[in-house]
Design a protein around this motif. Structure first.
Motif, PDB file in Angstrom:
ATOM      1  N   SER A 155      -7.288  -5.767  -1.476  1.00 59.35           N
ATOM      2  CA  SER A 155      -7.528  -5.188  -0.098  1.00 59.35           C
ATOM      3  C   SER A 155      -6.481  -3.981   0.105  1.00 59.35           C
ATOM      4  O   SER A 155      -5.930  -3.859  -0.807  1.00 59.35           O
ATOM      5  CB  SER A 155      -7.336  -6.472   1.172  1.00 59.35           C
ATOM      6  N   PRO A 156      -7.148  -3.339   0.819  1.00 52.08           N
ATOM      7  CA  PRO A 156      -6.270  -2.015   1.097  1.00 52.08           C
ATOM      8  C   PRO A 156      -4.732  -2.591   1.492  1.00 52.08           C
ATOM      9  O   PRO A 156      -3.882  -1.739   0.864  1.00 52.08           O
ATOM     10  CB  PRO A 156      -6.896  -1.344   2.541  1.00 52.08           C
ATOM     11  N   PHE A 157      -4.405  -3.431   2.149  1.00 45.84           N
ATOM     12  CA  PHE A 157      -3.134  -4.013   2.232  1.00 45.84           C
ATOM     13  C   PHE A 157      -2.289  -4.371   1.116  1.00 45.84           C
ATOM     14  O   PHE A 157      -1.242  -3.868   0.881  1.00 45.84           O
ATOM     15  CB  PHE A 157      -3.082  -5.181   3.333  1.00 45.84           C
ATOM     16  N   GLY A 158      -3.154  -5.203   0.149  1.00 45.49           N
ATOM     17  CA  GLY A 158      -2.795  -5.490  -1.266  1.00 45.49           C
ATOM     18  C   GLY A 158      -2.471  -4.417  -2.045  1.00 45.49           C
ATOM     19  O   GLY A 158      -1.449  -4.166  -2.947  1.00 45.49           O
ATOM     20  N   GLY A 159      -3.274  -3.462  -2.062  1.00 46.83           N
ATOM     21  CA  GLY A 159      -3.102  -2.184  -2.923  1.00 46.83           C
ATOM     22  C   GLY A 159      -1.975  -1.449  -2.411  1.00 46.83           C
ATOM     23  O   GLY A 159      -1.218  -1.073  -3.452  1.00 46.83           O
ATOM     24  N   VAL A 160      -1.716  -1.195  -1.248  1.00 46.92           N
ATOM     25  CA  VAL A 160      -0.518  -0.529  -0.780  1.00 46.92           C
ATOM     26  C   VAL A 160       0.778  -1.259  -1.240  1.00 46.92           C
ATOM     27  O   VAL A 160       1.930  -0.715  -1.795  1.00 46.92           O
ATOM     28  CB  VAL A 160      -0.518  -0.200   0.567  1.00 46.92           C
ATOM     29  N   VAL A 161       1.013  -2.488  -1.017  1.00 50.63           N
ATOM     30  CA  VAL A 161       2.016  -3.611  -1.524  1.00 50.63           C
ATOM     31  C   VAL A 161       2.288  -3.389  -2.864  1.00 50.63           C
ATOM     32  O   VAL A 161       3.182  -3.202  -3.456  1.00 50.63           O
ATOM     33  CB  VAL A 161       1.826  -4.905  -0.907  1.00 50.63           C
ATOM     34  N   CYS A 162       0.989  -3.222  -3.724  1.00 49.14           N
ATOM     35  CA  CYS A 162       1.287  -3.284  -5.183  1.00 49.14           C
ATOM     36  C   CYS A 162       1.781  -1.903  -5.648  1.00 49.14           C
ATOM     37  O   CYS A 162       2.526  -1.726  -6.497  1.00 49.14           O
ATOM     38  CB  CYS A 162      -0.128  -3.447  -5.902  1.00 49.14           C
ATOM     39  N   MET A 450       7.490  -0.749   3.423  1.00 46.24           N
ATOM     40  CA  MET A 450       7.295  -0.770   4.789  1.00 46.24           C
ATOM     41  C   MET A 450       6.084  -0.219   5.557  1.00 46.24           C
ATOM     42  O   MET A 450       5.713  -0.618   6.647  1.00 46.24           O
ATOM     43  CB  MET A 450       8.907  -0.031   5.574  1.00 46.24           C
ATOM     44  N   CYS A 451       5.612   0.775   5.055  1.00 44.91           N
ATOM     45  CA  CYS A 451       4.369   1.498   5.751  1.00 44.91           C
ATOM     46  C   CYS A 451       3.264   0.564   5.335  1.00 44.91           C
ATOM     47  O   CYS A 451       2.259   0.727   6.191  1.00 44.91           O
ATOM     48  CB  CYS A 451       4.245   2.862   5.137  1.00 44.91           C
ATOM     49  N   SER A 452       3.296  -0.439   4.618  1.00 45.37           N
ATOM     50  CA  SER A 452       1.939  -1.397   4.093  1.00 45.37           C
ATOM     51  C   SER A 452       1.703  -1.973   5.328  1.00 45.37           C
ATOM     52  O   SER A 452       0.772  -2.477   5.342  1.00 45.37           O
ATOM     53  CB  SER A 452       2.193  -1.968   2.916  1.00 45.37           C
ATOM     54  N   VAL A 453       2.319  -2.115   6.362  1.00 43.51           N
ATOM     55  CA  VAL A 453       2.248  -3.081   7.407  1.00 43.51           C
ATOM     56  C   VAL A 453       1.107  -2.324   8.427  1.00 43.51           C
ATOM     57  O   VAL A 453       0.625  -3.224   9.149  1.00 43.51           O
ATOM     58  CB  VAL A 453       3.642  -3.520   8.163  1.00 43.51           C
ATOM     59  N   ALA A 454       1.257  -1.255   8.217  1.00 45.43           N
ATOM     60  CA  ALA A 454       0.209  -0.341   9.295  1.00 45.43           C
ATOM     61  C   ALA A 454      -1.247  -0.268   8.435  1.00 45.43           C
ATOM     62  O   ALA A 454      -2.334  -0.007   9.025  1.00 45.43           O
ATOM     63  CB  ALA A 454       0.661   1.133   9.262  1.00 45.43           C
ATOM     64  N   VAL A 455      -1.351  -0.811   7.382  1.00 40.94           N
ATOM     65  CA  VAL A 455      -2.686  -1.001   6.643  1.00 40.94           C
ATOM     66  C   VAL A 455      -3.338  -2.233   7.091  1.00 40.94           C
ATOM     67  O   VAL A 455      -2.857  -3.245   6.839  1.00 40.94           O
ATOM     68  CB  VAL A 455      -2.401  -0.761   5.127  1.00 40.94           C
ATOM     69  N   PRO A 456      -4.534  -2.086   7.432  1.00 36.89           N
ATOM     70  CA  PRO A 456      -5.293  -3.618   7.595  1.00 36.89           C
ATOM     71  C   PRO A 456      -5.585  -4.428   6.455  1.00 36.89           C
ATOM     72  O   PRO A 456      -5.706  -3.717   5.342  1.00 36.89           O
ATOM     73  CB  PRO A 456      -6.732  -3.145   8.164  1.00 36.89           C
ATOM     74  N   THR A 457      -5.677  -5.659   6.684  1.00 34.99           N
ATOM     75  CA  THR A 457      -5.899  -6.555   5.412  1.00 34.99           C
ATOM     76  C   THR A 457      -7.304  -6.910   5.352  1.00 34.99           C
ATOM     77  O   THR A 457      -7.735  -7.404   4.164  1.00 34.99           O
ATOM     78  CB  THR A 457      -5.168  -7.780   5.796  1.00 34.99           C
TER      79      THR A 457
END
Length: 457
Positions: A155-162, A450-457
């Protein structure tokens, strides 16, 4: 329900928790004179001979055992309060399925074993490399587990976290490289100090067993080679002077220092280096440390019935008392620390080279310093992170963002603190440059997380 302000506040508090978690290790440095001290007194026999020193202070093994003991003791009343009292704890555990309690106990024991492997990793791979590699593995496994269980990895959220996790791991790699370079600089500094002291005493025992053979028999080439060797000798002699601090910090001599140091090693030093563990074994120990230490997360996964009962999510069950906000996981922390800490305590007492009586005779203020600089920061970071994860942050953000943010901030602050304490004083400019790179890259990775929290899951 969490909003932007509570999420921001939760992430900032996790950074504070990381600073606390990265601070207690520094107290075990003898130079800090906080948790570990060495107050020695020598006894003279009737013949006038000086006997072995009698230690009346906390050594490392006893200090670490007492750190875990005091932390476990402090944790008990805190968890009892956050859980809602002893009566409510008994009621919750009475309604919890037995298999859930058994799994919490098992994974708490495995987590306690992980603390032992952490000490072994620092011994085998070195404190810097052992800490960084183990922490990196713990962070990676602990971050990917919730992403996989919640189906948010793709997901976009998981991608930014990775992406943020990869950048943080790159910062760990730079930190490990800088620590390895610093260790080499310290060894070279010690070697050159010894050589300088010998030279001051008139001892000239530095030899260079170089045997060069010119197969072509060219006399001109032989003369050129001899001139180069003589030049190297003269350069080495200029470096080995009492003023070695300036020479050590001059990067133009770095290659020559490393070249000549290999010829000044004693036979004992060479044998010790030959007996060192291979890189593969070092990595395996660190991998085992990361795998066992991260098992604590499974204690919370399988202990979810305890959390559901504490928060009143189970219909048809009425329990006495009430659990305060943020105390839903207090019972799991009570079990985990109370069960996991004794393993480190027993190991510290067993491995100590001095009797336990030396700790009992230690000054009372040493124990207060130990509690204030190790046990309290360690316990505070646990409950501060728990409060953020259960109250201020959504569940997916707490698991996938909060956890790596806590671990990376812990490692970042530990490295910064080592610089403040002067552990990089003899590092060369190249080593300091790598050190700065590790800080910058890790900070960028933390910002991405920290910016990944703004990305939708």
């Amino acid at each position: 329900m969490s909003n932007a302000w509570t999420i921001t506040g939760g992430l900032l508090l996790i950074i504070v928790a990381g600073v606390l978690n990265g601070s207690w290790n520094a107290s075990f440095s003898p130079s800090a004179n906080l948790a570990v001290g060495k107050s020695e007194s020598t006894n003279k026999s009737s013949s006038g001979d000086v006997s072995s020193p009698v230690v009346h202070d906390l050594t490392y093994h006893h200090a670490f055992a007492l750190f875990q003991f005091y932390a476990a003791m402090l944790n008990i009343p805190i968890c009892i309060y956050w859980a809602g009292g002893l009566q409510r704890i008994r009621a919750i555990l009475g309604e919890t399925p037995p298999e859930a309690i058994v799994l919490v106990i098992v994974f708490s024991l495995v987590w306690g074993v992980g603390t032992l492997f952490f000490g072994i990793a620092c011994k085998v791979a070195g404190v810097g490399m052992g800490t960084n590699v183990s922490m990196g593995i713990i962070t990676i496994i602990g971050t990917f587990l919730p992403l996989i269980t919640e189906n948010t990895l793709i997901s976009p959220f998981g991608g930014v976290v990775c992406i943020g996790l990869v950048i943080c791991c790159l910062g760990l790699w730079f930190a490990t490289k800088a620590l390895a370079q610093r260790d080499l600089d310290e060894r070279l500094f010690a070697t050159q100090n010894t050589a300088a002291a010998d030279e001051d005493k008139g001892v000239h025992n530095v030899t260079f067993p170089l045997h060069l053979k010119n197969d072509e028999g060219n006399e001109q080439n032989d003369n050129n080679i001899n001139k180069e060797i003589e030049s190297s000798f003269q350069s080495a002699e200029r470096i080995i002077t009492p003023n070695v601090n300036d020479a050590l910090k001059t990067s133009r001599y770095l290659y020559l220092r490393r070249f000549t140091a290999s010829f000044r090693k004693s036979t004992t030093r060479r044998n010790q280096e030959n007996q060192q563990y291979t890189t593969f074994k070092k990595f395996c120990v660190c991998l085992l440390t990361g795998i066992t230490a991260v098992q604590l997360q499974f204690a919370f996964i399988f202990g979810s019935p305890i959390v559901d009962l504490a928060t009143g999510k189970v219909d048809g069950i009425v329990l006495p008392g009430a659990t305060p906000i943020g105390g839903s996981a207090a019972i799991i922390w009570l079990l985990a620390i109370s069960i996991g800490a004794p393993i480190s305590i027993l190991k510290g007492l067993w491995s100590s080279p001095v009797p336990l009586s030396s700790s009992l005779r230690a000054p009372w203020w040493r124990h207060l310093r130990l509690i204030g600089t190790t046990s309290i920061p360690w316990i505070c970071h646990i409950h501060l992170y728990g409060l953020c994860a259960t109250t201020l942050l959504p569940e997916n953000i707490a698991a996938s963002v909060g956890w790596p943010l806590l671990m990376m901030m812990t490692n970042l602050w530990a490295i910064v603190l080592s610089k403040i304490l002067g552990e990089w004083a003899v590092a060369s400019p190249e080593t300091i440059k790598t050190f700065v790179h590790s800080l910058c890259v890790t900070i960028i990775g933390l910002v991405v997380l920290m910016c990944s929290v703004a990305v939708p899951t």
